[in-house]
Design a protein around this motif. Structure first.
Motif, PDB file in Angstrom:
ATOM      1  N   ASN A  67     -12.482   4.552  -9.468  1.00 53.36           N
ATOM      2  CA  ASN A  67     -13.549   5.540  -9.554  1.00 53.36           C
ATOM      3  C   ASN A  67     -14.919   4.889  -9.413  1.00 53.36           C
ATOM      4  O   ASN A  67     -15.078   3.963  -8.621  1.00 53.36           O
ATOM      5  CB  ASN A  67     -13.404   6.370 -10.834  1.00 53.36           C
ATOM      6  N   ARG A  68     -15.922   5.337 -10.174  1.00 55.54           N
ATOM      7  CA  ARG A  68     -17.313   4.983  -9.919  1.00 55.54           C
ATOM      8  C   ARG A  68     -17.823   3.867 -10.828  1.00 55.54           C
ATOM      9  O   ARG A  68     -17.437   3.776 -11.993  1.00 55.54           O
ATOM     10  CB  ARG A  68     -18.205   6.216 -10.100  1.00 55.54           C
ATOM     11  N   ILE A  69     -18.737   3.053 -10.289  1.00 54.83           N
ATOM     12  CA  ILE A  69     -19.562   2.138 -11.067  1.00 54.83           C
ATOM     13  C   ILE A  69     -21.005   2.615 -10.913  1.00 54.83           C
ATOM     14  O   ILE A  69     -21.512   2.700  -9.789  1.00 54.83           O
ATOM     15  CB  ILE A  69     -19.405   0.683 -10.590  1.00 54.83           C
ATOM     16  N   ALA A  70     -21.639   2.941 -12.014  1.00 55.09           N
ATOM     17  CA  ALA A  70     -22.940   3.597 -11.993  1.00 55.09           C
ATOM     18  C   ALA A  70     -23.975   2.801 -11.206  1.00 55.09           C
ATOM     19  O   ALA A  70     -24.293   1.658 -11.574  1.00 55.09           O
ATOM     20  CB  ALA A  70     -23.438   3.824 -13.419  1.00 55.09           C
ATOM     21  N   ASN A 112     -20.591   2.296  -0.979  1.00 50.46           N
ATOM     22  CA  ASN A 112     -19.449   2.189  -0.057  1.00 50.46           C
ATOM     23  C   ASN A 112     -18.885   3.552   0.335  1.00 50.46           C
ATOM     24  O   ASN A 112     -17.792   3.640   0.902  1.00 50.46           O
ATOM     25  CB  ASN A 112     -18.342   1.319  -0.661  1.00 50.46           C
ATOM     26  N   PHE A 113     -19.636   4.616   0.022  1.00 48.69           N
ATOM     27  CA  PHE A 113     -19.154   5.966   0.334  1.00 48.69           C
ATOM     28  C   PHE A 113     -20.345   6.813   0.770  1.00 48.69           C
ATOM     29  O   PHE A 113     -20.829   7.683   0.053  1.00 48.69           O
ATOM     30  CB  PHE A 113     -18.453   6.569  -0.885  1.00 48.69           C
ATOM     31  N   GLY A 114     -20.834   6.521   1.969  1.00 46.89           N
ATOM     32  CA  GLY A 114     -21.965   7.250   2.512  1.00 46.89           C
ATOM     33  C   GLY A 114     -23.195   7.122   1.629  1.00 46.89           C
ATOM     34  O   GLY A 114     -23.546   6.035   1.188  1.00 46.89           O
ATOM     35  N   GLU A 115     -23.823   8.254   1.356  1.00 43.19           N
ATOM     36  CA  GLU A 115     -25.025   8.270   0.523  1.00 43.19           C
ATOM     37  C   GLU A 115     -24.711   8.474  -0.955  1.00 43.19           C
ATOM     38  O   GLU A 115     -25.627   8.623  -1.768  1.00 43.19           O
ATOM     39  CB  GLU A 115     -25.972   9.375   1.018  1.00 43.19           C
ATOM     40  N   HIS A 116     -23.440   8.479  -1.305  1.00 45.55           N
ATOM     41  CA  HIS A 116     -23.059   8.609  -2.713  1.00 45.55           C
ATOM     42  C   HIS A 116     -23.639   7.440  -3.495  1.00 45.55           C
ATOM     43  O   HIS A 116     -23.486   6.276  -3.104  1.00 45.55           O
ATOM     44  CB  HIS A 116     -21.536   8.644  -2.836  1.00 45.55           C
ATOM     45  N   ALA A 117     -24.301   7.732  -4.617  1.00 44.48           N
ATOM     46  CA  ALA A 117     -25.072   6.713  -5.333  1.00 44.48           C
ATOM     47  C   ALA A 117     -24.206   5.635  -5.978  1.00 44.48           C
ATOM     48  O   ALA A 117     -24.682   4.522  -6.215  1.00 44.48           O
ATOM     49  CB  ALA A 117     -25.938   7.382  -6.401  1.00 44.48           C
ATOM     50  N   HIS A 118     -22.953   5.971  -6.254  1.00 45.29           N
ATOM     51  CA  HIS A 118     -22.103   5.051  -7.015  1.00 45.29           C
ATOM     52  C   HIS A 118     -20.992   4.484  -6.130  1.00 45.29           C
ATOM     53  O   HIS A 118     -20.230   5.263  -5.533  1.00 45.29           O
ATOM     54  CB  HIS A 118     -21.458   5.781  -8.200  1.00 45.29           C
TER      55      HIS A 118
END
Length: 299
Positions: free
Chosen positions: A56-59, A75-81
Motif C-alpha cells: 500500500n502507501r508510504i505517506a 510511482n503511480f502517476g500523480e498520486h502523492a504516495h
C-alpha cells in the motif's frame, strides 16, 4: 509477453513474469476465479500481483530508518504516495517452471537502474504452486544490504464482480482513512462493514485495512455455486479490502503483512513492519482454494 501456463485437474493458472511477476488468471474449466488479465501491459489489469518490499502507501514517500531519512519518488502517476513497493513494476526472472509450479526471482540494487525506488538492496523469491484444489503463493524476501531494512509483503488478487458476489471474513478492527487516503483512526468494525457472516457486497464502498482478521476469507458467487477460500499464513495479519463502485468489474481482497503507512507510525513493528538485519529474510504464504458449497464461511 511470456505466459507460463500451469495446469492441474480442472484448474488452469497463467503467470506473467515480465509483468510484475503477476498472475494472468485462474480458471476452473471456463469459470474465472480471478479477474482475467485484459492483455494490456498494465499490471493493475492483471489477476493478482505481489506487493514487495512494502504494501500500500508510504505517506508522501518519506520515512526514517536507522537514523536516516529517505525520500521515495512517486510511482503511480500523480498520486502523492508511492504505492505497493517495486516488485509490481519490475520484470521477474524465471528460475524454474514445470506444468504445475514455477519459481520467480527479483533482485533490487539501489545503485542500479530504478534504485531510487527503494534505498535497500534485496532479493525476493516467489513460488507459485497449482494443484487440483487451488493455488499456493509464497514469497521469501532477503535483505541484501549492509544495514537493517524495514520490510513487508503481500498480494493483490482481483476477483470478478459477477452479479451477487458475496464476501465473508471476520476482523476485530478497521482503520478509517483521512482525506489523504492514509489510515487515521482505528475502530471496531461497524455493522455495514461486518462480513463475519457471508453476504452480498451490494454498494458497500471499502478501501480500508482491517486487522485482527482470522486469516480466512471467502469470495463466493452464488449464481455459479463456486467460491475461492483465502487462507493466509501467520504474519499476513492485515487485510486490505477494496470494493470500487460500478462500472469497475472487480473487488480486491489483499492479505498483507502490515498496516498501510505503518512505516511512519511511532511503532512500525507493532503494525506489522519487519526490520530485517543484513542477510535476514522473511517468508509469507497465501493459499486460494476452490469451494463449491460456500463452506469457507467464517465461523
Amino acid at each position: 509477453m511470456n505466459i507460463l501456463g500451469l495446469h492441474s485437474g480442472d484448474l488452469q493458472l497463467d503467470v506473467l513474469p515480465q509483468l510484475g511477476g503477476s498472475l494472468a488468471g485462474l480458471r476452473h474449466r471456463d469459470f474465472a476465479l480471478l479477474r482475467p488479465w485484459d492483455c494490456t501491459p498494465n499490471v493493475r489489469r492483471s489477476a493478482c500481483y505481489p506487493l514487495v518490499p512494502y504494501s500500500n502507501r508510504i505517506a508522501e514517500g518519506r520515512f526514517q530508518c536507522g537514523g536516516h531519512e529517505y525520500q521515495l519518488p512517486r510511482n503511480f502517476g500523480e498520486h502523492a504516495h508511492p504505492l505497493h513497493g517495486v516488485g509490481w513494476q519490475r520484470e521477474w526472472q524465471v528460475v524454474d517452471c514445470t506444468s504445475h509450479e514455477c519459481h520467480l526471482r527479483l533482485s533490487h540494487d539501489p545503485a542500479g537502474e530504478g534504485g531510487e525506488d527503494w534505498p535497500f538492496a534485496f532479493e525476493v523469491d516467489q513460488y507459485v504452486r497449482l494443484d487440483e484444489q487451488g493455488v499456493s503463493l509464497s514469497m521469501t524476501l532477503r535483505n541484501a544490504s549492509q544495514q537493517p531494512m524495514p520490510a513487508g509483503l503481500g498480494w493483490h488478487p482481483y476477483f470478478p464482480r459477477h452479479q451477487g458476489v458475496e464476501l465473508s471474513f471476520a476482523a476485530s478492527a478497521v482503520w478509517l482513512n483521512g482525506s489523504d487516503s492514509l489510515p487515521q483512526e482505528r475502530l471496531p468494525v461497524p455493522p455495514p462493514w461486518d462480513f463475519a457472516r457471508r453476504r452480498a457486497l451490494d454498494n458497500v464502498g471499502l478501501d480500508n485495512c482491517f486487522e485482527g482478521w482470522h486469516r480466512q476469507a471467502l469470495v463466493y458467487w452464488p449464481h455459479a455455486g463456486v467460491g475461492v477460500e483465502i487462507t493466509a499464513q501467520e504474519g499476513l495479519d492485515h487485510l486490505v479490502v477494496f470494493t470500487p463502485p460500478a462500472p469497475q468489474d472487480f473487488i480486491a481482497v489483499e492479505p498483507v503483512s502490515h498496516l498501510n503507512n505503518a512505516i511512519n507510525l511511532p511503532a512500525p513493528q507493532a503494525h506489522g513492519i519487519v526490520l530485517l538485519g543484513p542477510g535476514q529474510d522473511m517468508t509469507r504464504t497465501l493459499r486460494m482454494s476452490i469451494r463449491f458449497d460456500g463452506s469457507g464461511a467464517i465461523v
